[in-house]
Design an enzyme around this catalytic site. Structure first.
Site, PDB file in Angstrom:
ATOM      1  CE1 TYR A   1      11.861  -3.688   6.328  1.00 58.08           C
ATOM      2  CE2 TYR A   1      12.789  -5.572   7.468  1.00 58.08           C
ATOM      3  CZ  TYR A   1      11.865  -4.552   7.401  1.00 58.08           C
ATOM      4  OH  TYR A   1      10.946  -4.400   8.406  1.00 58.08           O
TER       5      TYR A   1
ATOM      6  CE  LYS B   1      -3.175  -1.056   0.012  1.00 53.20           C
ATOM      7  NZ  LYS B   1      -4.576  -1.287   0.415  1.00 53.20           N
TER       8      LYS B   1
ATOM      9  CG  ASP C   1      -5.430  -2.858   3.221  1.00 53.69           C
ATOM     10  OD1 ASP C   1      -5.196  -3.848   2.480  1.00 53.69           O
ATOM     11  OD2 ASP C   1      -5.991  -1.835   2.800  1.00 53.69           O
TER      12      ASP C   1
ATOM     13  CG  ASP D   1      10.016  -7.178  10.321  1.00 54.77           C
ATOM     14  OD1 ASP D   1       9.932  -7.993  11.261  1.00 54.77           O
ATOM     15  OD2 ASP D   1      10.841  -6.235  10.319  1.00 54.77           O
TER      16      ASP D   1
ATOM     17  CG  ASP E   1       6.589  -8.109  15.677  1.00 54.25           C
ATOM     18  OD1 ASP E   1       7.432  -8.909  15.224  1.00 54.25           O
ATOM     19  OD2 ASP E   1       6.861  -7.224  16.521  1.00 54.25           O
TER      20      ASP E   1
END
Ligand code: NAI
Length: 340
Positions: free
Chosen positions: A123, A170, A203, A227, A231
């Site tokens: 970002y 990850k 994941d 982020d 959600d």
């Protein structure tokens, strides 16, 4: 008197801002806590009108306020919120996900918070074209990783919950960047022997948020993963309409809903203002801690319990199975804030 800067936003932003101002005015009038709210422009409309999504004057006023409330902005979000996070060094993005009664939630015993690193990762906007390819730089530093890990462990220490931090990454694929993030979190975990520490690949975490969301307490993760997962965690407890967030630095903080400007429902008076009003509750807690002001905590608690009680009694907006409009729901809140 607290000076609150308010970015009124795009899409449903102005409707949510109207609801927020109405609640803050009620608090001003009836609950003895005083706010001076300064509406500010930033976002798509500001870009159209001034050529800048984040006008200099807006930044100046934000810097001179005690805290900032930000309604969602539209397509220019990266030029507004991502920039504000960086220039104000709001390094911790705090996104709670809690089951409320009678919600379209997966379970009624979910109570977690995502602590998302807010200044690095993909970002930072360091992208460029290279021949026929496009390249993005993923920046992860030891300092920022340790700083967010510390924030997560402090959060777990203060919460009256499972006393657990799950570090999500990850590192089996992004061995260098996420390897550093995971190692930094592990090192910080050694300073908090009373907190359970676990690691989870992103994941697997996305799956476990559906399979056993009640098992999480504090999740600490990098910017992009945080982020996306927030959600998901919002939906798990019933939807984005109930999802608040705080962007916190060492001396300043900005509060906003998790969601965007929802152009699909803008101007219809059906948006759920709870996400923004619960962000005000987070702001009150932060102001209470910073200024050692017990009234802030008391009013914040009252605001949250008013929303909780209304939802429990079936007074809800459409997104969570009710029939109240934005303004009707806001009116119920302002009425109940002063009567209970
Ligand atoms: P969104 O988060 O705005 O909406 C996703 C879905 O959730 C939509 O169906 C919407 O109607 C619903 N929703 C969101 N908030 C709601 C509320 N309070 N009450 C009821 N339903 C609600 O995501 P989308 O559509 O991908 O993005 C729209 C715009 O928002 C884009 O231009 C994006 O750039 C911007 N955005 C801005 C952010 C910010 O200001 N921090 C963050 C995320 C997106």
């Amino acid at each position: 008197m607290y000076k609150i800067s308010l970015i009124t936003g795009d899409g449903i932003g102005p409707e949510l801002s109207e609801s927020a101002v109405s609640v803050l005015n009620t608090i001003n009038d009836k609950l003895d806590l005083k706010f001076d709210v300064i509406p500010l422009s930033a976002g798509d409309k500001a870009l159209e009108q001034t050529g800048k999504a984040l006008p200099d004057e807006t930044v100046k006023i934000i810097k001179n306020s005690d805290a900032c409330l930000k309604a969602p902005v539209g397509e220019s979000a990266a030029d507004v919120i991502v920039v504000l996070r960086r220039i104000l060094d709001l390094y911790a993005n705090i996104r709670p996900a809690k089951s409320y009664p009678h919600m379209p939630a997966l379970r009624d015993d979910i109570d977690m918070v995502i602590v998302r690193e807010n200044t690095e990762d993909l970002y930072t906007g360091k992208e460029f074209s290279l021949g026929n390819s496009a390249v993005a730089l993923r920046i992860i530093s030891e300092n920022a990783s340790k700083r967010i890990a510390k924030y997560a462990f402090e959060t777990a220490t203060q919460r009256n919950s499972k006393k657990k931090v799950t570090c999500v990454h990850k590192s089996n694929v992004m061995r260098v960047t996420d390897g550093l993030f995971a190692k930094s979190c592990l090192e910080v975990s050694k300073e908090y022997p009373e907190i359970v520490f676990e690691e989870m690949y992103v994941d697997a975490c996305a799956m476990n948020l559906i399979r056993q969301p009640e098992s999480f307490d504090v999740i600490v993760t990098t910017n992009l993963f945080g982020d996306i997962l927030s959600d998901e965690s919002s939906q798990v407890v019933g939807g984005l309409g109930m999802a608040p967030a705080a962007n916190i630095g060492d001396s300043f903080a900005l509060f906003e809903p998790v969601h965007g400007s929802a152009f699909d429902i803008a101007g219809k008076n059906i948006a759920n203002p709870s996400s923004f009003l619960l962000s005000i509750k987070m702001m009150l807690d932060w102001l209470g801690t910073k200024n050692n002001d017990p009234l802030c905590f008391a009013v914040g608690q009252k605001l949250e319990s008013t929303i909780f009680d209304l939802v429990k009694s079936g007074v809800k907006t459409k997104d969570i199975g009710g029939d109240k409009t934005t303004s009707e729901f806001t009116h119920e809140i302002t009425n109940h804030l002063t009567t209970n």
